[in-house]
Each structure stands twice: as structure tokens, then as C-alpha cells.
Design an enzyme around this catalytic site. Structure first.
Site, PDB file in Angstrom:
ATOM      1  N   TRP A  83       5.822 -90.056 -73.111  1.00  0.00           N
ATOM      2  CA  TRP A  83       7.170 -89.556 -73.379  1.00  0.00           C
ATOM      3  C   TRP A  83       7.478 -88.345 -72.509  1.00  0.00           C
ATOM      4  O   TRP A  83       8.610 -88.149 -72.081  1.00  0.00           O
ATOM      5  CB  TRP A  83       7.296 -89.175 -74.853  1.00  0.00           C
ATOM      6  CG  TRP A  83       8.624 -88.583 -75.236  1.00  0.00           C
ATOM      7  CD1 TRP A  83       9.731 -89.245 -75.683  1.00  0.00           C
ATOM      8  CD2 TRP A  83       8.991 -87.192 -75.226  1.00  0.00           C
ATOM      9  NE1 TRP A  83      10.764 -88.376 -75.933  1.00  0.00           N
ATOM     10  CE2 TRP A  83      10.332 -87.110 -75.661  1.00  0.00           C
ATOM     11  CE3 TRP A  83       8.326 -86.020 -74.881  1.00  0.00           C
ATOM     12  CZ2 TRP A  83      11.006 -85.892 -75.766  1.00  0.00           C
ATOM     13  CZ3 TRP A  83       8.997 -84.811 -74.977  1.00  0.00           C
ATOM     14  CH2 TRP A  83      10.324 -84.753 -75.417  1.00  0.00           C
ATOM     15  N   HIS A  84       6.457 -87.540 -72.222  1.00  0.00           N
ATOM     16  CA  HIS A  84       6.671 -86.313 -71.468  1.00  0.00           C
ATOM     17  C   HIS A  84       6.978 -86.553 -69.999  1.00  0.00           C
ATOM     18  O   HIS A  84       7.556 -85.672 -69.357  1.00  0.00           O
ATOM     19  CB  HIS A  84       5.453 -85.388 -71.598  1.00  0.00           C
ATOM     20  CG  HIS A  84       5.397 -84.639 -72.886  1.00  0.00           C
ATOM     21  ND1 HIS A  84       4.899 -85.179 -74.048  1.00  0.00           N
ATOM     22  CD2 HIS A  84       5.812 -83.386 -73.201  1.00  0.00           C
ATOM     23  CE1 HIS A  84       4.995 -84.288 -75.021  1.00  0.00           C
ATOM     24  NE2 HIS A  84       5.541 -83.194 -74.535  1.00  0.00           N
ATOM     25  N   GLY A  85       6.616 -87.683 -69.468  1.00  0.00           N
ATOM     26  CA  GLY A  85       6.936 -87.893 -68.067  1.00  0.00           C
ATOM     27  C   GLY A  85       6.308 -89.146 -67.495  1.00  0.00           C
ATOM     28  O   GLY A  85       5.315 -89.665 -68.027  1.00  0.00           O
ATOM     29  N   PHE A 133      12.054 -83.794 -69.160  1.00  0.00           N
ATOM     30  CA  PHE A 133      11.537 -84.819 -70.053  1.00  0.00           C
ATOM     31  C   PHE A 133      12.648 -85.467 -70.857  1.00  0.00           C
ATOM     32  O   PHE A 133      12.443 -86.489 -71.460  1.00  0.00           O
ATOM     33  CB  PHE A 133      10.496 -84.229 -71.003  1.00  0.00           C
ATOM     34  CG  PHE A 133       9.384 -83.503 -70.291  1.00  0.00           C
ATOM     35  CD1 PHE A 133       8.859 -84.004 -69.124  1.00  0.00           C
ATOM     36  CD2 PHE A 133       8.885 -82.308 -70.784  1.00  0.00           C
ATOM     37  CE1 PHE A 133       7.844 -83.338 -68.457  1.00  0.00           C
ATOM     38  CE2 PHE A 133       7.869 -81.633 -70.130  1.00  0.00           C
ATOM     39  CZ  PHE A 133       7.352 -82.146 -68.972  1.00  0.00           C
TER      40      PHE A 133
END
Length: 485
Positions: A325-327, A485
Site C-alpha cells: 500500500w505504501h508504494g 502514497f
């Protein structure tokens, strides 16, 4: 529009004044004003993505109504899948398409094959991960019969796009924020002063600590093969404080700004660097995201039921998804997996719910055992942040191999003229962490710390924060890390 910009410094008071002049009018007028202000705020990034935000909002608003009014289970599931599928489709297209295309090409290249693959020249819409999760939680809660959908388009749109939380959270729930949108709000001077205090503390964390730590973290990480092991450790520490002060600083500004308008947002940080184990750390870091994954992924997967193996499996899935999800980079996946490895022992020995209260509650100092636990947890966290910050997984391992060498026992050094200023930044971290420690039982560090002191002392402290911002702020406005993000 950045929270730490002059544009926002003009935008906020103008909206605030107009908002409270409507206090004695219909509630709808205040909500319409905030909605227009929120769309203007978001449009300052790139007005073209306003259409994406509006479409996503309409999609979840409409499908929420269809789910609620459908008595047939198959139809309810159809509307749920449609909403979630389109939301994740947009997220995947803008955020992950090129990553998967490049990863597939690299994989087949290992077998001596060439894969010509098209890449998209697209800009990642700021905040898409956050407002997508806002809408998805709303639809999930309606499907699970936890809430009834609102029939007011303006109220729902404001819930999704309220400007303090729009681009980097916290990820709000309809059960918490939507009732506040629907209720009349009256001006409260104590909320004004409390909100301004939290905004000031957030700006200090971002502009004084985070931005200056970022400068030296970038120097060291970008030239990691040129520095000694001790300097690499210093670089990892710089990034550790950069990401905390950057993201928690944003959250402080968001919560403080929302309070100016009579809203209470979810507390997103609860002093995570004072945690005694990794499980406690994740109950205190990015709380709204952790609880989102718990409620909408971990529990549906079976949660803690079904035996130890399934509990470990579900935990690993949560952390891998959280990392992704963060990248769109394998570094984030490895970072998530590493945190899963960290937390597995506490699951096996059933200690993951051991530390629910803040460390040394009601005491000035921690015990020796608590200090040792906190030090170990912090060290593991710093190690994991190296993967989060590195450009590639290979870069992260090279950085780690550089740390574990004999030069670890030398004095860290950054070439002049940066060295002297970096020492000043390190010196600032000491009083900052002391203030954080003393205020760890509050919602934010200076919430009540100075309220009982004489007014001259309080104002001297606030003036010192403002002065520090003026002295240490960077000449160029810098975006918040979590905007990507």
C-alpha cells in the site's frame, strides 16, 4: 497546497472566518463551504484529478444506497464488488501498473526473453490511497449492516474530501466522522486554542525536525558507499526521525485544523517510538491504517481464529499488503515482510496484547526492563526503515552490509559545510524527544504540558517554537512523505 506553505497560511483563516460567520445559518451552508474549500484545496495540486475524486465519491455514494436497499444477497454482493473493483482498479492503474509491467519484464528477462511492454506516463493523484480507503470503508460498513447510508450528497462528499485529511489521512470511518458532518457545530474558543497549539507543534515537527533530518538522510543514503558504518547508522537515524516527524507532523496539523472547524479526527500517532515491542509499535504508528487493515482484511481472513498457523498467515498477509500500500516498489514489500517477521514471536508466545497502556504511565522514568524493551524495539524499527528509504532492495542490503563493518566504531562524519549544521539538528532532537516523552500520555506532546504554567512562560515557549521554525525552515517548501502514497 501544502500545510507548510504561505498559500495555506492565507487559505485557512479565510475559510475559518467565512465558516463561522455561517454559524447561525443552516448547517448545509457550512458543509457546502467546506466542500468547496476542500475541492479548491485539492485542485491546487492538479485540477484534472478533481474529476477522479468526484467520480470515486459518486460511485461509493450510489453503490452504498444500492447495497442498503437491495434485499437480495446476490445483488448486494454485486454492488459491493462493483464499487470495490472500480476503486481498486483506479488505484492499481495509477499506482501499480508500471510497477507490475516492469517487474514482469524483468522476470522474463531472467529466462533470456525480451518482453516489450507498454508503460503509462501518468501522474499519481495525490491522496488517492487515502480517499479510496475512506469510500471503501463506507461501503463495507453498509454491506455488513453496521451503518445506514446517508442520502445527503454534500454530507457524504465532505466526509470523503474534508481538506485536512484528504491527501494523507487519517483514514476516517463513516461511523466516526459522518455523524459530526451531520450535526450542528458551534464555535468553541477552547477548541480554537487547542487546535492552534497542535498545528504549531505539527509545523515544528515538520519544518524544524523532519525537513532538516531529510537533508542529511538524503546526503547519506544517496552516497552510502562513500561513508563509514557509523555515518550510515546516523543516516538511518536521521530518516527514522524524518519519517516520524514528517507524518505525525502532518497528522497534528490535520487534527488541529479540523478542530478549528469543530471536528475531532482519529488520533493517528500515539508516540510509537516509546513502544516496548513491535506489536505495540503498530498499535501506535499510523493507527487509522492499521485499524483499517485489521477490520477489513485481517478479521475477514479469520483474524486470530483457526489456530496459530492461520493467525501467522493472516498477519503476514496484512503486513505484505500494508507494505505494498505504501508504494510500488519491492523495498516496501520487504519492509512489510520484515515487520511481519518481527511480530511473529509475540504471536507465538501470545504477548502481542501485553502492552496496551503507554510506557511508564504515571511515572517520570521507565524501569530498566522497559528501557531495554524500548531500545530493542526502536533498533529493530530503525533497521526496517532502511528498506523503506532505500531506492532498491539491493541498495538496502548494501547499506546494511556497510553498517556491519569495523568502521562502525569510528566517529560519524558528514563533509563540510553540512557537518556543523547536522550537529545542530542532532542537538534539536534531544529536547524534542524530552518534550515528546513528557507529553506521551496526551493526544499530542504539548496538549497540556504548559497549560498550568504562567502565561508569560507559555507564550515564551510558543514564541520559541515559532522562532525555531523561522530559523531552521528550509528555503524551499517540501512536500510530506506520505503524499506519494
Amino acid at each position: 497546497m501544502l500545510f507548510n506553505s504561505l498559500n495555506f497560511a492565507f487559505f485557512l483563516p479565510i475559510v475559518f472566518i467565512f465558516y463561522w460567520t455561517l454559524q447561525n445559518k443552516k448547517l448545509a451552508y457550512q458543509n457546502i463551504l467546506l466542500l468547496l474549500a476542500s475541492y479548491y484545496f485539492y485542485g491546487c495540486w492538479d485540477w484534472r484529478f478533481l474529476f477522479l475524486l468526484a467520480f470515486s465519491t459518486f460511485l461509493d455514494f450510489y453503490t452504498g444506497l444500492k447495497i442498503y436497499h437491495s434485499s437480495d444477497k446476490a445483488k448486494r454482493k454485486f454492488w459491493l464488488i462493483l464499487s470495490v473493483g472500480i476503486n481498486l482498479g483506479f488505484l492499481g492503474l495509477f499506482k501499480y501498473y508500471n510497477f507490475f509491467a516492469d517487474s514482469f519484464a524483468s522476470l522474463v528477462h531472467q529466462f533470456g526473453l525480451n518482453a516489450d511492454h507498454p508503460t503509462l506516463r501518468i501522474i499519481l493523484p495525490v491522496g488517492i490511497s487515502f480517499y479510496t480507503f475512506h469510500g471503501m470503508s463506507y461501503v463495507f460498513d453498509i454491506y455488513n449492516r453496521k451503518i445506514k447510508p446517508t442520502t445527503n450528497w454534500v454530507d457524504y462528499s465532505l466526509f470523503v474530501s474534508f481538506f485536512p485529511l484528504l491527501v494523507a489521512g487519517p483514514i476516517e470511518r463513516a461511523t466516526h466522522l459522518l455523524p459530526q458532518v451531520e450535526q450542528k457545530r458551534t464555535f468553541d474558543y477552547s477548541k480554537l486554542t487547542d487546535g492552534l497549539r497542535q498545528i504549531l507543534w505539527g509545523l515544528f515537527k515538520k519544518m524544524v525536525i523532519a525537513d532538516n533530518c531529510a537533508e542529511y538522510a538524503d546526503i547519506i543514503f544517496n552516497n552510502s558507499d562513500s561513508y563509514s558504518a557509523s555515518t550510515l547508522v546516523l543516516g538511518a537515524l536521521f530518516f527514522t526521525f524524518q519519517i516520524y516527524c514528517d507524518f505525525s507532523g502532518y497528522s497534528d496539523i490535520a487534527l488541529g485544523t479540523a478542530r478549528l472547524f469543530g471536528f475531532e479526527l482519529l488520533q493517528n500517532f500515539k508516540f510509537p517510538y516509546f513502544s516496548r515491542d513491535i506489536a505495540e509499535f503498530w498499535r501506535r504508528w499510523h493507527v487509522s491504517l492499521s485499524s483499517w487493515f485489521k477490520d477489513y482484511l485481517y478479521i475477514p481472513l479469520g483474524g486470530s481464529k483457526g489456530g496459530l498457523f492461520k493467525q501467522i498467515r493472516n498477519t503476514c498477509i496484512i503486513f505484505l499488503v500494508s507494505g505494498f500500500w505504501h508504494g510500488a516498489n519491492w523495498t516496501f514489500v520487504v519492509w512489510g515482510f520484515l515487520n511481519a517477521i518481527y511480530i511473529i514471536p509475540s504471536i507465538v508466545f501470545r504477548t502481542n496484547r501485553q502492552h496496551l497502556e503507554i510506557i511508564a504511565q504515571g511515572r517520570l522514568f521507565p524501569s530498566i526492563k522497559e528501557l531495554a524493551q524500548m531500545t530493542l524495539t526502536f533498533s529493530l524499527t530503525v533497521l526496517a526503515w532502511i528498506f523503506f528509504r532505500a531506492e532498491t532492495v539491493g541498495h538496502a542490503f548494501d547499506y546494511l552490509s556497510g553498517i556491519f563493518s569495523m568502521s562502525l566504531f569510528t566517529n560519524p562524519f558528514i563533509s563540510n559545510p553540512e557537518f556543523i549544521r547536522s550537529i545542530l539538528v542532532i542537538a534539536l532532537l534531544i529536547p524534542f524527544m524530552i518534550i515528546e516523552w513528557l507529553g506521551r500520555e496526551n493526544k499530542y506532546a504539548i496538549e497540556t504540558s504548559f497549560l498550568n504554567m504562567p502565561r508569560p512562560v507559555r507564550w515564551a515557549f510558543y514564541s520559541l517554537l515559532v522562532f525555531s521554525i523561522g530559523v531552521f525552515m528550509q528555503t524551499k517548501e517540501s512536500a510530506f512523505i506520505y503524499f506519494q502514497f
